[in-house]
Design a protein around this motif. Structure first.
Motif, PDB file in Angstrom:
ATOM      1  N   ILE A 126       1.173  12.501  -9.061  1.00 41.87           N
ATOM      2  CA  ILE A 126       0.272  13.657  -9.006  1.00 41.87           C
ATOM      3  C   ILE A 126       1.072  14.932  -8.761  1.00 41.87           C
ATOM      4  N   GLY A 127       1.961  14.875  -7.777  1.00 40.89           N
ATOM      5  CA  GLY A 127       2.762  16.051  -7.445  1.00 40.89           C
ATOM      6  C   GLY A 127       3.645  16.498  -8.589  1.00 40.89           C
ATOM      7  N   LEU A 128       4.272  15.550  -9.273  1.00 43.48           N
ATOM      8  CA  LEU A 128       5.155  15.883 -10.381  1.00 43.48           C
ATOM      9  C   LEU A 128       4.371  16.366 -11.598  1.00 43.48           C
ATOM     10  N   THR A 129       3.173  15.875 -11.768  1.00 42.17           N
ATOM     11  CA  THR A 129       2.336  16.307 -12.887  1.00 42.17           C
ATOM     12  C   THR A 129       1.865  17.747 -12.686  1.00 42.17           C
ATOM     13  N   LEU A 130       1.615  18.116 -11.435  1.00 40.73           N
ATOM     14  CA  LEU A 130       1.091  19.449 -11.148  1.00 40.73           C
ATOM     15  C   LEU A 130       2.136  20.547 -11.285  1.00 40.73           C
ATOM     16  N   THR A 131       3.359  20.267 -10.859  1.00 42.40           N
ATOM     17  CA  THR A 131       4.389  21.310 -10.849  1.00 42.40           C
ATOM     18  C   THR A 131       5.776  20.684 -10.902  1.00 42.40           C
ATOM     19  N   GLU A 132       6.727  21.439 -11.433  1.00 43.93           N
ATOM     20  CA  GLU A 132       8.107  20.956 -11.413  1.00 43.93           C
ATOM     21  C   GLU A 132       8.783  21.274 -10.084  1.00 43.93           C
ATOM     22  N   ASP A 133       8.149  22.133  -9.300  1.00 33.87           N
ATOM     23  CA  ASP A 133       8.668  22.475  -7.981  1.00 33.87           C
ATOM     24  C   ASP A 133       8.264  21.421  -6.957  1.00 33.87           C
ATOM     25  N   SER A 134       8.809  21.549  -5.761  1.00 33.44           N
ATOM     26  CA  SER A 134       8.405  20.668  -4.672  1.00 33.44           C
ATOM     27  C   SER A 134       6.922  20.867  -4.396  1.00 33.44           C
ATOM     28  N   SER A 135       6.287  19.783  -3.988  1.00 30.08           N
ATOM     29  CA  SER A 135       4.886  19.865  -3.616  1.00 30.08           C
ATOM     30  C   SER A 135       4.638  18.800  -2.552  1.00 30.08           C
ATOM     31  N   PRO A 136       3.637  19.003  -1.701  1.00 27.23           N
ATOM     32  CA  PRO A 136       3.357  17.985  -0.677  1.00 27.23           C
ATOM     33  C   PRO A 136       3.093  16.594  -1.254  1.00 27.23           C
ATOM     34  N   PRO A 137       2.307  16.440  -2.332  1.00 25.07           N
ATOM     35  CA  PRO A 137       2.107  15.075  -2.838  1.00 25.07           C
ATOM     36  C   PRO A 137       3.417  14.425  -3.301  1.00 25.07           C
ATOM     37  N   ARG A 138       4.258  15.205  -3.942  1.00 25.58           N
ATOM     38  CA  ARG A 138       5.543  14.674  -4.416  1.00 25.58           C
ATOM     39  C   ARG A 138       6.425  14.290  -3.233  1.00 25.58           C
ATOM     40  N   PHE A 139       6.507  15.138  -2.231  1.00 28.48           N
ATOM     41  CA  PHE A 139       7.322  14.881  -1.047  1.00 28.48           C
ATOM     42  C   PHE A 139       6.854  13.634  -0.308  1.00 28.48           C
ATOM     43  N   TYR A 140       5.559  13.563  -0.007  1.00 23.52           N
ATOM     44  CA  TYR A 140       5.046  12.402   0.726  1.00 23.52           C
ATOM     45  C   TYR A 140       5.071  11.144  -0.133  1.00 23.52           C
ATOM     46  N   GLY A 141       4.932  11.329  -1.425  1.00 25.32           N
ATOM     47  CA  GLY A 141       5.002  10.187  -2.330  1.00 25.32           C
ATOM     48  C   GLY A 141       6.366   9.519  -2.303  1.00 25.32           C
ATOM     49  N   ILE A 142       7.418  10.316  -2.348  1.00 28.07           N
ATOM     50  CA  ILE A 142       8.753   9.714  -2.331  1.00 28.07           C
ATOM     51  C   ILE A 142       9.058   9.148  -0.947  1.00 28.07           C
ATOM     52  N   LEU A 143       8.585   9.798   0.107  1.00 30.36           N
ATOM     53  CA  LEU A 143       8.803   9.239   1.452  1.00 30.36           C
ATOM     54  C   LEU A 143       8.149   7.860   1.593  1.00 30.36           C
ATOM     55  N   LEU A 144       6.917   7.723   1.128  1.00 34.23           N
ATOM     56  CA  LEU A 144       6.236   6.430   1.201  1.00 34.23           C
ATOM     57  C   LEU A 144       6.942   5.387   0.332  1.00 34.23           C
ATOM     58  N   THR A 145       7.380   5.799  -0.851  1.00 42.55           N
ATOM     59  CA  THR A 145       8.086   4.884  -1.740  1.00 42.55           C
ATOM     60  C   THR A 145       9.382   4.413  -1.102  1.00 42.55           C
ATOM     61  N   ALA A 168       0.836  -1.209   0.000  1.00 45.52           N
ATOM     62  CA  ALA A 168       0.000   0.000   0.000  1.00 45.52           C
ATOM     63  C   ALA A 168       0.868   1.256   0.000  1.00 45.52           C
ATOM     64  N   ALA A 169       1.935   1.244   0.801  1.00 43.12           N
ATOM     65  CA  ALA A 169       2.842   2.398   0.831  1.00 43.12           C
ATOM     66  C   ALA A 169       3.450   2.635  -0.547  1.00 43.12           C
ATOM     67  N   LEU A 170       3.843   1.554  -1.215  1.00 46.30           N
ATOM     68  CA  LEU A 170       4.415   1.686  -2.555  1.00 46.30           C
ATOM     69  C   LEU A 170       3.399   2.286  -3.523  1.00 46.30           C
ATOM     70  N   PHE A 171       2.206   1.723  -3.578  1.00 50.97           N
ATOM     71  CA  PHE A 171       1.202   2.204  -4.533  1.00 50.97           C
ATOM     72  C   PHE A 171       0.775   3.640  -4.233  1.00 50.97           C
ATOM     73  N   ILE A 172       0.461   3.929  -2.991  1.00 51.40           N
ATOM     74  CA  ILE A 172       0.027   5.285  -2.623  1.00 51.40           C
ATOM     75  C   ILE A 172       1.171   6.267  -2.851  1.00 51.40           C
ATOM     76  N   GLY A 173       2.376   5.856  -2.485  1.00 53.75           N
ATOM     77  CA  GLY A 173       3.539   6.720  -2.698  1.00 53.75           C
ATOM     78  C   GLY A 173       3.766   7.043  -4.160  1.00 53.75           C
ATOM     79  N   ARG A 174       3.657   6.035  -5.010  1.00 59.45           N
ATOM     80  CA  ARG A 174       3.858   6.254  -6.447  1.00 59.45           C
ATOM     81  C   ARG A 174       2.766   7.142  -7.022  1.00 59.45           C
ATOM     82  N   ALA A 175       1.522   6.929  -6.579  1.00 59.74           N
ATOM     83  CA  ALA A 175       0.417   7.752  -7.077  1.00 59.74           C
ATOM     84  C   ALA A 175       0.584   9.204  -6.632  1.00 59.74           C
ATOM     85  N   LEU A 176       0.919   9.413  -5.365  1.00 62.16           N
ATOM     86  CA  LEU A 176       1.119  10.780  -4.869  1.00 62.16           C
ATOM     87  C   LEU A 176       2.262  11.467  -5.600  1.00 62.16           C
ATOM     88  N   HIS A 177       3.366  10.760  -5.775  1.00 59.92           N
ATOM     89  CA  HIS A 177       4.513  11.340  -6.459  1.00 59.92           C
ATOM     90  C   HIS A 177       4.141  11.755  -7.879  1.00 59.92           C
TER      91      HIS A 177
END
Length: 140
Positions: free
Chosen positions: A103-122, A92-101
């Motif tokens: 989403i975050g990367l799609t929204l902006t090239e800058d840091s974003s909470p989904p990208r940050f938490y996505g890589i942490l979960l991954t 679950a951590a892998l899947f949720i992390g990958r999905a969040l990452h």
């Protein structure tokens, strides 16, 4: 081979199959998004200097970089008879992390909470699975 391990080797890794399927669908969605953006921008190869295409390519590539090894480790743990709660937590951590990452990367090239938490979960899933595999190998 320890006798306790033999029955688990005969069983299919049910939970890893689930997380493999979910991550496979996520990978397809990310690849499809790259294709859509390329068609929209008439870019046949590469990113054409388009920031949205660049981010879509990286979201897909980053997914492909992390998912296979982590899933293999989780699958090995499941085959080795490790607890379902642990397999599900890592999957679950892998899947949720990958999905969040993604989403975050799609929204902006800058840091974003989904990208940050996505890589942490991954990373948590990858490191937990790797360490658990080492411990399991040494204690079998």
């Amino acid at each position: 081979m320890p006798d306790a391990l033999v029955p688990s080797l005969a069983a299919l890794p049910q939970w890893t199959l689930l997380y493999g399927g979910l991550n496979g669908l996520l990978s397809f969605v990310l690849a499809f998004r790259v294709s859509q953006l390329r068609m929209k921008s008439n870019v046949i190869f590469g990113d054409g200097g388009d920031g949205a295409i660049q981010r879509a390519i990286r979201a897909h590539a980053n997914n492909v970089e992390y998912v296979p090894l982590t899933l293999v480790l989780i699958g090995l743990l499941e085959i080795a008879g490790q607890p379902a709660w642990a397999i599900n937590a890592m999957g679950a951590a892998l899947f949720i992390g990958r999905a969040l990452h993604a989403i975050g990367l799609t929204l902006t090239e800058d840091s974003s909470p989904p990208r940050f938490y996505g890589i942490l979960l991954t990373w948590a899933a990858l490191v937990a699975a790797a360490l658990w595999c080492i411990v399991a190998a040494l204690t079998l």
